[in-house]
Design an enzyme around this catalytic site. Structure first.
Site, PDB file in Angstrom:
ATOM      1  N   GLU A  36      81.835  58.567  75.735  1.00 37.30           N
ATOM      2  CA  GLU A  36      82.390  57.553  76.629  1.00 37.30           C
ATOM      3  C   GLU A  36      81.310  56.909  77.488  1.00 37.30           C
ATOM      4  OE1 GLU A  36      85.112  56.235  76.289  1.00 37.30           O
ATOM      5  OE2 GLU A  36      86.296  57.676  75.163  1.00 37.30           O
ATOM      6  N   TYR A 119      88.073  53.902  84.060  1.00 42.78           N
ATOM      7  CA  TYR A 119      88.263  54.004  82.613  1.00 42.78           C
ATOM      8  C   TYR A 119      87.830  55.376  82.080  1.00 42.78           C
ATOM      9  CZ  TYR A 119      87.335  54.141  77.755  1.00 42.78           C
ATOM     10  OH  TYR A 119      87.306  54.578  76.467  1.00 42.78           O
ATOM     11  N   ASP A 137      90.985  49.796  79.064  1.00 50.94           N
ATOM     12  CA  ASP A 137      89.649  49.264  78.806  1.00 50.94           C
ATOM     13  C   ASP A 137      89.786  47.785  78.463  1.00 50.94           C
ATOM     14  OD1 ASP A 137      90.716  49.299  76.255  1.00 50.94           O
ATOM     15  OD2 ASP A 137      88.758  49.576  75.345  1.00 50.94           O
TER      16      ASP A 137
END
Length: 289
Positions: A36, A119, A137
């Site tokens: 991520e 996020y 997102d």
DNA sequence: CAGTCGTGGTA
DNA sequence: TTACCAAGACT
């Protein structure tokens, strides 16, 4: 009606999901966290090779925390936004020291880690631990803007509004909620794309408000135009950092002269890198931290 | 809230 | 060639 919307996305996702490293069985929470970080503003295709290297070298947070932050910056290579490497290293240190080396599973604790925002915190909680949270997102904001709001593009991000919009669509049950989050992202990534959406292949075509309205052009505020990279301070910072990455001894000011001719801009970039902790003065030159 | 922060691929 | 875009975060 939201039930139909969500189940359509979930069914489509199960049939069309790409086989990506972070979706393999047994992929760790740490792996999810690293992926991520890397995926923040960097395309999937560029992330995959760096991610594999990274996890082979540092399979746990403690492994990364044990090396100097500069090693993270070096291994980051050309993924861009190298401050993310610094933050990921700092997050690994915090996880090792404050969480017993285990990536936290709750959003609050994740948000407290450096480099983790709205996020990433939810993405880790949902994709690594299967929690039920709305994930938002850029892909999901675009899908909602089109399918739900009938707009060609989303308005500028607003965490409160975006999270509320996604919450309203999220299935109540746990496995479906996680699949819906992933499915909405996947849909935005490979069908409901920014430039040339493949509406003929879209599972939501019959429910899409944008399609029903005849694909009206976007009317809202334009997103800020990204400044030209060529000749920018960012480019100079990138050039300098590439030199530091390539060297294991201090890079001298003379060597940096060859990197960029404009001394004022070069010094400005160098000062910025030092302020950000990406460069450290040492022995009359500069090294990675 | 708007500005800043990399880099490479694609139309 | 220029312009846009890519699983954002921080100040």
């Amino acid at each position: 009606m939201p039930e139909t919307f969500a189940s359509t996305v979930v069914d489509w996702y199960h049939a069309n999901r790409r086989d990506l490293p972070w979706r393999r069985d047994g992929f760790t929470a740490w792996g999810t966290l690293v992926s991520e970080f890397m995926l923040q503003q960097t395309p999937v295709s560029r992330v995959i090779p760096r991610l594999e290297e990274w996890l082979t070298r540092w399979p746990t947070p403690a492994d990364l925390a044990a090396v100097p932050p500069g090693e993270a910056v070096r291994a980051w290579q050309s993924l861009g936004y190298p401050r993310r490497a610094l933050w990921l290293h700092a997050a690994a240190v915090a996880i090792t020291e404050r969480h017993g080396g285990v990536v936290p599973d709750d959003v609050e604790a994740l948000l407290a880690l450096p480099g983790i925002g709205d996020y990433t915190a939810r993405a880790v909680a949902v994709f690594a631990y299967g929690a039920r949270h709305p994930v938002v997102d850029t892909n999901i904001r675009r899908v909602i803007a089109r399918a739900v709001d009938g707009q060609g593009e989303p308005p500028p991000p607003s965490a409160r509004r975006d999270l509320a919009a996604m919450s309203a669509l999220l299935p109540r049950e746990l496995p479906a909620a996680a699949a819906f989050n992933a499915g909405m992202m996947e849909l935005g990534a490979i069908v409901c794309t920014a430039r040339a959406p493949r509406c003929d292949d879209c599972p939501l075509a019959l429910q899409c408000a944008w399609r029903a309205a005849g694909y009206p052009a976007y009317e809202g505020p334009r997103k800020a135009v990204q400044k030209k990279y060529e000749g920018s301070d960012r480019q100079v910072r990138g050039r300098i950092l590439a030199e530091l990455r390539a060297s294991h001894i201090p890079v001298t000011p003379e060597e940096l002269e060859d990197v960029w001719p404009d001394a004022a801009q070069r010094d400005r970039a160098l000062r910025g890198l030092v302020e950000d902790g990406l460069a450290v003065p040492e022995g009359g030159g500069y090294t990675l931290p």
